[in-house]
Write an enzyme that holds these catalytic residues in place. Structure first.
Site, PDB file in Angstrom:
ATOM      1  N   MET A   1      -0.271   5.129   2.793  1.00 13.89           N
ATOM      2  CA  MET A   1       1.100   4.384   2.502  1.00 13.89           C
ATOM      3  C   MET A   1       0.976   3.277   3.914  1.00 13.89           C
ATOM      4  O   MET A   1       1.042   3.320   4.903  1.00 13.89           O
ATOM      5  CB  MET A   1       2.382   5.106   2.703  1.00 13.89           C
ATOM      6  CG  MET A   1       2.411   5.984   1.640  1.00 13.89           C
ATOM      7  SD  MET A   1       3.799   6.952   1.427  1.00 13.89           S
ATOM      8  CE  MET A   1       5.165   5.516   1.343  1.00 13.89           C
ATOM      9  N   SER A   2       1.328   2.240   3.337  1.00 12.98           N
ATOM     10  CA  SER A   2       1.291   0.936   4.262  1.00 12.98           C
ATOM     11  C   SER A   2       3.001   0.500   4.461  1.00 12.98           C
ATOM     12  O   SER A   2       3.293  -0.172   5.338  1.00 12.98           O
ATOM     13  CB  SER A   2       0.837  -0.225   3.798  1.00 12.98           C
ATOM     14  OG  SER A   2       1.152  -0.893   2.617  1.00 12.98           O
ATOM     15  N   GLY A   3       3.830   1.171   3.586  1.00 14.04           N
ATOM     16  CA  GLY A   3       5.226   0.573   3.630  1.00 14.04           C
ATOM     17  C   GLY A   3       5.366  -0.389   2.965  1.00 14.04           C
ATOM     18  O   GLY A   3       6.462  -0.931   2.742  1.00 14.04           O
ATOM     19  N   GLY A   4       4.469  -1.102   2.220  1.00 11.10           N
ATOM     20  CA  GLY A   4       4.611  -2.205   1.207  1.00 11.10           C
ATOM     21  C   GLY A   4       4.969  -1.755  -0.065  1.00 11.10           C
ATOM     22  O   GLY A   4       5.077  -0.605  -0.257  1.00 11.10           O
ATOM     23  N   ASP A   6       3.614  -1.888  -2.920  1.00  8.41           N
ATOM     24  CA  ASP A   6       2.615  -1.153  -4.053  1.00  8.41           C
ATOM     25  C   ASP A   6       2.533   0.354  -3.765  1.00  8.41           C
ATOM     26  O   ASP A   6       2.819   1.338  -4.513  1.00  8.41           O
ATOM     27  CB  ASP A   6       1.230  -1.650  -4.003  1.00  8.41           C
ATOM     28  CG  ASP A   6       1.184  -3.218  -4.758  1.00  8.41           C
ATOM     29  OD1 ASP A   6       2.620  -3.318  -5.336  1.00  8.41           O
ATOM     30  OD2 ASP A   6       0.697  -3.854  -4.376  1.00  8.41           O
ATOM     31  N   CYS A  88     -14.018  -0.842   3.670  1.00  8.06           N
ATOM     32  CA  CYS A  88     -12.759  -0.027   3.899  1.00  8.06           C
ATOM     33  C   CYS A  88     -12.290   0.981   2.971  1.00  8.06           C
ATOM     34  O   CYS A  88     -11.933   1.940   3.388  1.00  8.06           O
ATOM     35  CB  CYS A  88     -11.705  -1.078   4.348  1.00  8.06           C
ATOM     36  SG  CYS A  88     -10.280  -0.395   4.901  1.00  8.06           S
ATOM     37  N   GLY A 112      -1.596   2.617  -3.837  1.00  7.97           N
ATOM     38  CA  GLY A 112      -1.050   1.602  -4.553  1.00  7.97           C
ATOM     39  C   GLY A 112      -2.031   0.488  -5.371  1.00  7.97           C
ATOM     40  O   GLY A 112      -1.452  -0.600  -5.602  1.00  7.97           O
ATOM     41  N   CYS A 185      -6.815  -8.189   7.162  1.00  4.90           N
ATOM     42  CA  CYS A 185      -5.633  -7.670   7.627  1.00  4.90           C
ATOM     43  C   CYS A 185      -5.640  -7.373   9.068  1.00  4.90           C
ATOM     44  O   CYS A 185      -4.809  -7.373   9.820  1.00  4.90           O
ATOM     45  CB  CYS A 185      -5.571  -6.210   7.133  1.00  4.90           C
ATOM     46  SG  CYS A 185      -6.817  -4.830   7.225  1.00  4.90           S
TER      47      CYS A 185
END
Length: 344
Positions: A1-4, A6, A88, A112, A185
């Site tokens: 989870m990136s918190g974005g 998706d 990645c 996501g 990124c």
């Protein structure tokens, strides 16, 4: 989870479906980057708190540097244009994080990503394009294997991005919007060349720019500042639009040509990977995407053994770029792909 949007929406959808969900965030790089920094850790933590699910942070900086960043710099130093997002996904998101999920006794790892995975009648797992062609990310997943695909869930596979945004808003997810940059990124926007130079100062090496006839038409300060197909920022004026045709590492020369001179009909691939685990027999007729935003073009793929293959397109393609991936598609399914080694 990136918190974005998706990854947060994917987590919320699984909660709504009755799964026991754990938020897992990899801290891969320093602050100020996107998608892998401490800022993302905090964003993801807020979403997990809102969803009332556990949240774990794992330190992936060592593997990210070793498997992603260092090879990225080495590729640019060699006059190639790498695809770090593909590496990645293979080594970190669906390698390192899968191992951590198994340690937490998880049954699946969900992300996501806009792509689909399906177990079909042949007993194998198949990687499918997303229903939203504008967001489809299956190109970046073409090096996944059967073991990885069997463990994956892609909740957004059948959803267009506007529906995901609408769901996130309706669900009240505490997401802080940010633009979807096309830059890498782990590099600040517009500072790719500087990043490479800081990690490998030897790339700063003056050289010549040659036209199609071999005439010197300009000079450069390092091949890492160019990529095949590039038109702007060449520092030359020849009366017509010129594009980078080839980066000659051996002679430290940037070769340029008008657009017709950058059109190529074939390329040789190395390290070809097949999602099924089996190399097809004979010659494969399929669509090949030589870059992420490509719509794909019909081609014949001829296998040369040892993970090598030759791709011959029906129509010439613009700027087939060494270091980029050529991915094989058939009827909306990803069959595999390889790294472009040379174009002709």
């Amino acid at each position: 989870m990136s918190g974005g949007t998706d990854s947060s929406a994917a987590a919320a959808m699984l909660v709504d479906q009755g799964y026991e969900v754990i938020g897992l965030t990899a801290h891969m790089w320093k602050d100020g980057s996107r998608c892998c920094s401490l800022e993302d850790v905090e964003r993801a933590r807020k979403v997990c708190s809102y969803l009332d699910i556990r949240h774990y942070v794992v330190n992936a900086q060592e593997i990210f540097t070793d498997k992603i960043v260092d090879p990225f710099v080495e590729a640019y130093a060699a006059g190639r244009t790498p695809s770090p997002c593909i590496y990645c996904n293979s080594f970190v998101k669906f390698g390192f994080l899968v191992d951590r999920a198994l340690q937490l006794n998880c049954d699946y790892l969900a992300t996501g990503h806009y792509a689909g995975v399906e177990k079909q009648a042949d007993g194998k797992y198949h990687l499918l394009s997303a229903k939203d062609p504008n967001k489809d990310q299956s190109y970046f997943l073409h090096r996944l294997n059967q073991k990885q695909l069997a463990f994956l869930l892609f909740p957004l596979a059948d959803l267009p991005k506007p529906e995901v945004k609408a769901y996130s808003k309706e669900r009240g997810l505490p997401i802080v919007p940010r633009g979807e940059s096309q830059d890498l990124c782990f590099i600040e926007e517009g500072r790719l060349a500087e990043f490479v130079e800081q990690r490998d100062p030897s790339v700063v090496k003056k050289g010549e720019i040659h036209d199609p006839d071999g005439n010197v038409v300009g000079h450069h300060n390092g091949l890492h500042r160019f990529t095949v197909g590039q038109r702007g920022k060449l520092g030359i004026a020849l009366g017509e639009r010129m594009y980078v045709k080839r980066l000659d590492k051996e002679n430290n020369v940037v070769e340029v040509a008008p657009r017709p001179g950058v059109m190529q009909v074939a390329c040789a691939l190395d390290e070809v990977h097949w999602i099924s685990g089996d190399e097809p027999e004979g010659e494969l007729r399929c669509e090949v995407r030589p870059r992420y935003r490509s719509n794909g073009a019909l081609a014949n793929v001829r296998f040369a053994g040892g993970g090598k293959a030759d791709v011959v397109f029906d129509e010439p393609q613009f700027a087939l770029t060494p270091g980029q991936a050529a991915v094989f598609y058939k009827d909306g399914e990803v069959l595999g792909g390889g790294w472009i080694d040379e174009a002709s």
